[in-house]
Design an enzyme around this catalytic site. Structure first.
Site, PDB file in Angstrom:
ATOM      1  N   GLU A 143     -21.736  28.645 -41.365  1.00 41.15           N
ATOM      2  CA  GLU A 143     -22.249  29.372 -41.910  1.00 41.15           C
ATOM      3  C   GLU A 143     -23.335  30.147 -41.361  1.00 41.15           C
ATOM      4  O   GLU A 143     -23.804  30.008 -40.222  1.00 41.15           O
ATOM      5  CB  GLU A 143     -23.057  27.761 -42.696  1.00 41.15           C
ATOM      6  CG  GLU A 143     -24.373  27.837 -42.044  1.00 41.15           C
ATOM      7  CD  GLU A 143     -25.410  27.951 -41.899  1.00 41.15           C
ATOM      8  OE1 GLU A 143     -26.194  28.900 -42.902  1.00 41.15           O
ATOM      9  OE2 GLU A 143     -26.423  27.417 -41.174  1.00 41.15           O
ATOM     10  N   ARG A 178     -24.447  26.080 -47.495  1.00 43.94           N
ATOM     11  CA  ARG A 178     -23.847  27.264 -47.375  1.00 43.94           C
ATOM     12  C   ARG A 178     -22.813  27.224 -46.545  1.00 43.94           C
ATOM     13  O   ARG A 178     -21.625  28.266 -46.303  1.00 43.94           O
ATOM     14  CB  ARG A 178     -24.744  28.464 -46.417  1.00 43.94           C
ATOM     15  CG  ARG A 178     -26.198  28.672 -47.232  1.00 43.94           C
ATOM     16  CD  ARG A 178     -27.074  29.625 -46.508  1.00 43.94           C
ATOM     17  NE  ARG A 178     -27.271  28.723 -45.489  1.00 43.94           N
ATOM     18  CZ  ARG A 178     -28.649  28.448 -45.522  1.00 43.94           C
ATOM     19  NH1 ARG A 178     -29.615  28.930 -46.105  1.00 43.94           N
ATOM     20  NH2 ARG A 178     -29.171  28.018 -43.872  1.00 43.94           N
ATOM     21  N   SER A 219     -30.111  29.936 -33.375  1.00 46.89           N
ATOM     22  CA  SER A 219     -30.992  30.227 -34.054  1.00 46.89           C
ATOM     23  C   SER A 219     -32.153  30.783 -33.223  1.00 46.89           C
ATOM     24  O   SER A 219     -32.678  30.936 -32.050  1.00 46.89           O
ATOM     25  CB  SER A 219     -31.701  28.500 -34.334  1.00 46.89           C
ATOM     26  OG  SER A 219     -32.986  29.241 -35.256  1.00 46.89           O
ATOM     27  N   HIS A 299     -40.724  21.176 -36.432  1.00 49.96           N
ATOM     28  CA  HIS A 299     -39.724  22.397 -37.188  1.00 49.96           C
ATOM     29  C   HIS A 299     -40.655  22.956 -38.341  1.00 49.96           C
ATOM     30  O   HIS A 299     -40.435  23.426 -39.094  1.00 49.96           O
ATOM     31  CB  HIS A 299     -38.565  21.385 -37.183  1.00 49.96           C
ATOM     32  CG  HIS A 299     -37.260  22.210 -38.106  1.00 49.96           C
ATOM     33  ND1 HIS A 299     -37.104  22.150 -39.582  1.00 49.96           N
ATOM     34  CD2 HIS A 299     -36.822  23.095 -37.284  1.00 49.96           C
ATOM     35  CE1 HIS A 299     -36.218  23.279 -39.943  1.00 49.96           C
ATOM     36  NE2 HIS A 299     -36.278  23.909 -38.783  1.00 49.96           N
ATOM     37  N   PHE A 306     -42.832  30.398 -41.363  1.00 46.77           N
ATOM     38  CA  PHE A 306     -41.785  31.334 -42.077  1.00 46.77           C
ATOM     39  C   PHE A 306     -42.107  31.332 -42.842  1.00 46.77           C
ATOM     40  O   PHE A 306     -42.093  32.463 -43.688  1.00 46.77           O
ATOM     41  CB  PHE A 306     -40.237  31.013 -41.313  1.00 46.77           C
ATOM     42  CG  PHE A 306     -39.121  31.744 -42.133  1.00 46.77           C
ATOM     43  CD1 PHE A 306     -38.653  33.010 -41.806  1.00 46.77           C
ATOM     44  CD2 PHE A 306     -38.172  31.217 -43.234  1.00 46.77           C
ATOM     45  CE1 PHE A 306     -37.565  33.552 -41.987  1.00 46.77           C
ATOM     46  CE2 PHE A 306     -37.543  32.101 -43.146  1.00 46.77           C
ATOM     47  CZ  PHE A 306     -36.878  33.610 -42.855  1.00 46.77           C
ATOM     48  N   HIS A 320     -29.783  32.666 -38.050  1.00 43.38           N
ATOM     49  CA  HIS A 320     -29.230  31.522 -37.159  1.00 43.38           C
ATOM     50  C   HIS A 320     -28.312  31.367 -38.069  1.00 43.38           C
ATOM     51  O   HIS A 320     -27.486  32.189 -38.962  1.00 43.38           O
ATOM     52  CB  HIS A 320     -29.699  29.760 -37.528  1.00 43.38           C
ATOM     53  CG  HIS A 320     -29.634  29.381 -38.863  1.00 43.38           C
ATOM     54  ND1 HIS A 320     -30.811  28.539 -39.308  1.00 43.38           N
ATOM     55  CD2 HIS A 320     -28.588  29.683 -39.764  1.00 43.38           C
ATOM     56  CE1 HIS A 320     -30.105  28.411 -40.923  1.00 43.38           C
ATOM     57  NE2 HIS A 320     -28.621  28.407 -40.892  1.00 43.38           N
TER      58      HIS A 320
END
EC number: 4.8.1.2
Length: 353
Positions: A143, A178, A219, A299, A306, A320
């Protein structure tokens, strides 16, 4: 709004999604699109390892030799170059190539010029380390996700185009959803990393066999064209937290299921740094990657930052790609690399070796 899964890869879902059908994401994101002729891509991470200024020139020349080999028949459709220093103090140059079909990658790597270079006794005696980590996910096994729609990097560069705005993002679990294969398969890992030739402690040539459903994440961050405010956002806010998280995974990977983690900076053919970077993370399973992403403070800080800024991004490009692989579609080979390199660190060595 589209599904991240291309129409030709959609099937009746036997595994439920984490969100209701009425879910609407908080900002737009896109994925790479390929037609039904794309069945399996190949990704080759071809590395040169060295230590000290006296080896830099030879290492750069070896990197250029690898890149020159890409001009041969069946070379990759796209490639990029990176540099990083690992936690043993070794510098690593990695040439990353992407092929749109696995058969062309096989023809390239087994062609006489490429195979003879890799198999040459010179690789054992020139004082450098070399590695190749080659993986080949099927179309349903990877994905992508992009905060932009043009000049897609990585595997996106060998796909046919870009989607419209997609639905499956902005919530925990969206990465998994995804994957086309996630409609019917949990992608659970089985087996272990195993040394099948050589001895990591002794150097020389070592081959590691992977297992089903190892996960690989790339990423990336591209601030090459960013204006001052976005450069500051990345360099002053995002990067310090990102660096902390990547260093944690590099140094504490076994505790969380991360086999190898490299935070790399893109370079040009002469080794000059570019304003692009990305992380290369190999994980024992997609489950373990998800658990770390959803629970580790570094993270979570990246993710919330983000979310806060994503809709306003103009020139800062974040993306990513994540893949899983069958055991048969992975090759990990190392020549004179230190035993903490890549998949060597966590591979089981049997008594026979």
């Amino acid at each position: 709004m589209e599904s991240a899964i291309g129409e030709h890869l959609q099937c009746p879902r036997t595994l439920t999604r984490r969100v209701p059908d009425t879910y609407s994401p908080p900002f737009p994101m896109w994925v790479g699109r390929a037609d039904d002729t794309l069945h399996q891509v190949a990704m080759g991470y071809l590395g040169v390892q060295f230590r000290g200024e006296d080896q830099r020139s030879a290492a750069l020349q070896s990197m250029r030799d690898i890149v020159a080999g890409f001009d041969l028949p069946d070379g990759p459709a796209h490639h990029d170059l990176t540099h990083h220093i690992d936690n043993q103090g070794y510098e690593n140059l990695i040439v990353v190539g992407y092929w749109k079909d696995v058969s062309s990658q096989h023809r390239w790597s087994t062609s006489a010029p490429v195979a003879s270079w890799w198999e040459s006794e010179d690789r054992l005696s020139d004082g450098l380390g070399f590695f190749r980590e080659i993986v080949a996910p099927r179309a349903e096994q990877f994905e992508t996700l992009y905060a932009f729609q043009d000049d897609l990097p990585g595997v996106g560069a060998v796909m046919d185009g870009v989607s419209g705005e997609i639905n499956e993002h902005g919530y925990w679990g969206s990465m998994r959803e995804r994957f086309p294969i996630s409609q019917t398969d949990w992608m659970q890992a089985s087996g272990e990393l195993r040394v099948v030739a050589g001895d990591p402690a002794a150097g020389g040539r070592v081959v590691v066999r992977g297992h089903d459903n190892i996960a690989l994440i790339r990423s990336g961050q591209d601030w090459a064209d960013a204006e001052a405010d976005e450069r500051s956002l990345y360099l002053d806010e995002i990067l310090p937290t990102l660096q902390s998280g990547m260093d944690f995974l590099r140094d504490n990977g076994p505790a969380v299921g991360c086999y190898s983690n490299r935070f790399v900076r893109n370079i040009d053919i002469d080794g000059n740094f570019l304003d692009l970077s990305y992380n290369i993370g190999h994980w024992a399973s997609l489950d373990q990657l998800e658990r770390w992403s959803e629970s580790h403070p570094t993270h979570l800080r990246i993710f919330t930052t983000f979310f806060r800024v994503a809709e306003g991004l103009s020139k800062l490009r974040l993306y990513h790609e994540v893949s899983v692989f069958d055991a048969a579609d992975q090759l990990y080979e190392y020549i004179n690399c230190h035993p903490g390199t890549g998949m060597l660190r966590d591979a089981v060595t049997t008594a026979a070796h």
